[in-house]
Scaffold this motif. Structure first.
Motif, PDB file in Angstrom:
ATOM      1  N   THR A  99       0.852  -1.186   0.000  1.00 19.47           N
ATOM      2  CA  THR A  99       0.000   0.000   0.000  1.00 19.47           C
ATOM      3  C   THR A  99       0.887   1.235   0.000  1.00 19.47           C
ATOM      4  O   THR A  99       1.893   1.292   0.721  1.00 19.47           O
ATOM      5  CB  THR A  99      -0.910   0.017   1.244  1.00 19.47           C
ATOM      6  N   VAL A 100       0.553   2.214  -0.803  1.00 20.39           N
ATOM      7  CA  VAL A 100       1.330   3.454  -0.897  1.00 20.39           C
ATOM      8  C   VAL A 100       1.086   4.294   0.358  1.00 20.39           C
ATOM      9  O   VAL A 100      -0.068   4.498   0.761  1.00 20.39           O
ATOM     10  CB  VAL A 100       0.919   4.255  -2.155  1.00 20.39           C
ATOM     11  N   THR A 101       2.179   4.785   0.971  1.00 13.23           N
ATOM     12  CA  THR A 101       2.035   5.620   2.171  1.00 13.23           C
ATOM     13  C   THR A 101       2.675   6.990   2.025  1.00 13.23           C
ATOM     14  O   THR A 101       2.488   7.834   2.897  1.00 13.23           O
ATOM     15  CB  THR A 101       2.658   4.930   3.404  1.00 13.23           C
ATOM     16  N   ARG A 102       3.431   7.212   0.951  1.00 16.16           N
ATOM     17  CA  ARG A 102       4.081   8.502   0.761  1.00 16.16           C
ATOM     18  C   ARG A 102       3.656   9.122  -0.558  1.00 16.16           C
ATOM     19  O   ARG A 102       3.434   8.405  -1.537  1.00 16.16           O
ATOM     20  CB  ARG A 102       5.609   8.361   0.773  1.00 16.16           C
ATOM     21  N   PRO A 103       3.574  10.458  -0.611  1.00 12.54           N
ATOM     22  CA  PRO A 103       3.273  11.114  -1.887  1.00 12.54           C
ATOM     23  C   PRO A 103       4.473  11.059  -2.828  1.00 12.54           C
ATOM     24  O   PRO A 103       5.596  10.801  -2.410  1.00 12.54           O
ATOM     25  CB  PRO A 103       2.966  12.555  -1.473  1.00 12.54           C
ATOM     26  N   GLY A 104       4.216  11.314  -4.106  1.00 12.42           N
ATOM     27  CA  GLY A 104       5.284  11.376  -5.092  1.00 12.42           C
ATOM     28  C   GLY A 104       5.300  10.214  -6.054  1.00 12.42           C
ATOM     29  O   GLY A 104       5.976  10.272  -7.082  1.00 12.42           O
ATOM     30  N   LEU A 105       4.571   9.147  -5.742  1.00 16.61           N
ATOM     31  CA  LEU A 105       4.475   7.997  -6.633  1.00 16.61           C
ATOM     32  C   LEU A 105       3.308   8.192  -7.602  1.00 16.61           C
ATOM     33  O   LEU A 105       2.511   9.112  -7.438  1.00 16.61           O
ATOM     34  CB  LEU A 105       4.291   6.729  -5.797  1.00 16.61           C
ATOM     35  N   PRO A 106       3.193   7.334  -8.629  1.00 12.34           N
ATOM     36  CA  PRO A 106       2.078   7.510  -9.574  1.00 12.34           C
ATOM     37  C   PRO A 106       0.701   7.347  -8.941  1.00 12.34           C
ATOM     38  O   PRO A 106      -0.291   7.695  -9.563  1.00 12.34           O
ATOM     39  CB  PRO A 106       2.336   6.404 -10.612  1.00 12.34           C
ATOM     40  N   LEU A 107       0.656   6.813  -7.719  1.00  7.72           N
ATOM     41  CA  LEU A 107      -0.601   6.604  -7.012  1.00  7.72           C
ATOM     42  C   LEU A 107      -0.581   7.367  -5.699  1.00  7.72           C
ATOM     43  O   LEU A 107       0.469   7.480  -5.060  1.00  7.72           O
ATOM     44  CB  LEU A 107      -0.806   5.111  -6.731  1.00  7.72           C
ATOM     45  N   PRO A 108      -1.708   7.888  -5.248  1.00  2.00           N
ATOM     46  CA  PRO A 108      -1.735   8.653  -3.996  1.00  2.00           C
ATOM     47  C   PRO A 108      -1.637   7.735  -2.780  1.00  2.00           C
ATOM     48  O   PRO A 108      -1.926   6.539  -2.862  1.00  2.00           O
ATOM     49  CB  PRO A 108      -3.090   9.365  -4.046  1.00  2.00           C
ATOM     50  N   PRO A 109      -1.222   8.284  -1.629  1.00  2.00           N
ATOM     51  CA  PRO A 109      -1.174   7.493  -0.397  1.00  2.00           C
ATOM     52  C   PRO A 109      -2.533   6.860  -0.091  1.00  2.00           C
ATOM     53  O   PRO A 109      -3.584   7.458  -0.306  1.00  2.00           O
ATOM     54  CB  PRO A 109      -0.783   8.521   0.670  1.00  2.00           C
ATOM     55  N   GLY A 110      -2.460   5.630   0.406  1.00  2.00           N
ATOM     56  CA  GLY A 110      -3.671   4.892   0.725  1.00  2.00           C
ATOM     57  C   GLY A 110      -4.113   3.930  -0.359  1.00  2.00           C
ATOM     58  O   GLY A 110      -4.905   3.014  -0.108  1.00  2.00           O
ATOM     59  N   GLU A 111      -3.595   4.104  -1.580  1.00  2.00           N
ATOM     60  CA  GLU A 111      -3.975   3.233  -2.691  1.00  2.00           C
ATOM     61  C   GLU A 111      -3.131   1.961  -2.692  1.00  2.00           C
ATOM     62  O   GLU A 111      -1.951   1.978  -2.321  1.00  2.00           O
ATOM     63  CB  GLU A 111      -3.777   3.952  -4.023  1.00  2.00           C
ATOM     64  N   PRO A 112      -3.705   0.850  -3.134  1.00  2.00           N
ATOM     65  CA  PRO A 112      -2.885  -0.348  -3.325  1.00  2.00           C
ATOM     66  C   PRO A 112      -1.837  -0.090  -4.405  1.00  2.00           C
ATOM     67  O   PRO A 112      -2.108   0.618  -5.386  1.00  2.00           O
ATOM     68  CB  PRO A 112      -3.897  -1.408  -3.771  1.00  2.00           C
ATOM     69  N   SER A 113      -0.651  -0.645  -4.225  1.00  2.00           N
ATOM     70  CA  SER A 113       0.448  -0.387  -5.153  1.00  2.00           C
ATOM     71  C   SER A 113       0.302  -1.251  -6.405  1.00  2.00           C
ATOM     72  O   SER A 113       1.098  -2.146  -6.677  1.00  2.00           O
ATOM     73  CB  SER A 113       1.796  -0.636  -4.465  1.00  2.00           C
TER      74      SER A 113
END
Length: 381
Positions: free
Chosen positions: A109-123
């Motif tokens: 699960t994404v927990t930091r901003p800056g990735l193609p998906l926002p925090p809270g989204e499954p990776s």
């Protein structure tokens, strides 16, 4: 990462990304949910239009759900996810919800901003999401249905352990691996996955508001630069051999202060103009290194010894024994190579050269990368 370096041979067997496997598992699960039967095999459409087929490794269904699994085949790539069981559980979702993605066990699960998906989204990255969506649409069409609202939960057997061998923890992706892929195909030893991980690391550091990042060529230089500057983990970019790949991305996504850190062999290659410092791109020129030693004050005997050294680290050992500050000269020339790529007035560049024990043996000061020469090391903090 789904790959690492360039192929030794064009005859190496290609494989399938985790995204492709997740799409195939999702289509099979959706077919079973709608028809009550699992297919013997399932085809999915890749971004390039190819239609590979997959046999199911596991299947299960119950009240309101169906689960299918595909074993990932990475071909001849040394992929940490090779052989992993990628599973998809499909359920009907509330009307109007579309496809809802969930992270099952082993998917991060994404927990930091800056990735193609926002925090809270499954990776589950954007391209795999599109592939899964298309696979579900194909399944619905094959069942002559019109439904479009489904919950898709992707899980990976032993994904938490596999994730320990990836950069997910540093990127703030917790709980498992990421579902990746831009083409659906794993090209053996491809450098693209590594370079993309470098880019995502820079994105995360920028999103965290950091003003200083450090790219390192290996574990020793990474630990050394971390200690030297007291940097947080998110500021550390494991660029490996791809110095050029990191610098070009930073040029277009600026960070005020950039350190490039590495061992003597790779920094010597950078000093000699190589932006990809892998050993297969060529060896450091010991004759040229000997000339630099002469310019730095080495006598004829030492110059000859350096020219005839077995490897670069041996040459630096000889220079050190003679109290010759060869590292600073290499750092200055490496700075010039790197600065030509950056050439940005708002990006200050620093070079640090470490030996095998992590001792600092060469450095420049932080200098705007659009200058012609680096500042002396005394200008650093």
């Amino acid at each position: 990462m789904e790959a690492a370096i360039e192929p030794e041979s064009k005859n190496l067997r290609r494989g399938w990304t985790t995204g492709t496997c997740a799409a195939a598992a999702s289509k099979a699960a959706c077919l079973a949910l709608l028809s009550g039967r699992f297919p013997a095999a399932v085809e999915v459409t890749l971004p390039g239009g190819q239609r590979p087929g997959f046999a199911l490794a596991m299947e299960d269904k119950g009240e309101g759900f169906a689960t299918a699994g595909i074993v990932k085949d990475a071909g001849d790539d040394p992929d940490v996810t090779h052989g992993a069981l990628i599973m998809s559980t499909v359920r009907r979702a509330a009307p109007g919800s579309g496809i809802v993605f969930k992270a099952g066990r082993g998917v991060g699960t994404v927990t930091r901003p800056g990735l193609p998906l926002p925090p809270g989204e499954p990776s589950i990255n954007p391209v795999p999401r599109k592939m899964i969506g298309q696979a579900v649409v194909e399944a619905v069409a094959e069942c002559d249905g019109y439904e479009s609202d489904f919950e898709v939960e992707i899980s990976v057997a032993d994904g938490e352990r596999i994730a320990e061998k990836t950069l997910n923890g540093r990127l703030g992706i917790v709980g498992g691996i990421s579902i990746l892929g831009t083409t659906g195909i794993v090209i053996p030893f491809s450098c693209s996955a590594w370079i993309h991980s470098i880019w995502r690391g820079i994105d995360v550091a920028r999103a965290a508001g950091l003003t200083h990042i450090a790219g390192s060529t290996g574990n020793t230089s990474e630990k050394a630069v971390e200690a030297h500057h007291g940097l947080p983990e998110v500021a550390l970019i494991e660029m490996g051999d791809f110095v050029g790949g990191m610098l070009k991305y930073v040029r277009d996504h600026p960070v005020p202060k950039v350190t490039i850190a590495g061992g003597v062999a790779k920094m010597t290659k950078l000093a000699q103009g190589m932006l990809d410092v892998h050993s297969k791109r060529g060896l450091a020129d010991l004759e040229a290194l000997a000339k630099l030693a002469a310019e730095a004050g080495a006598d004829g005997e030492l110059v000859a010894k350096i020219a005839g050294a077995n490897i670069v680290s041996h040459a630096f050992q000889l220079a050190g024994e003679a109290n010759l500050l060869l590292g600073d000269r290499i750092a200055a020339l490496a700075w010039q190579t790197a600065a030509k790529v950056l050439s940005h007035p708002q990006i200050a560049l620093e070079i640090l050269v470490f030996d095998r024990e992590g001792r600092l043996i060469g450095r420049t000061g932080f200098t705007p990368s659009n200058h012609f020469e680096p500042s002396p090391a005394s200008a650093t903090s």
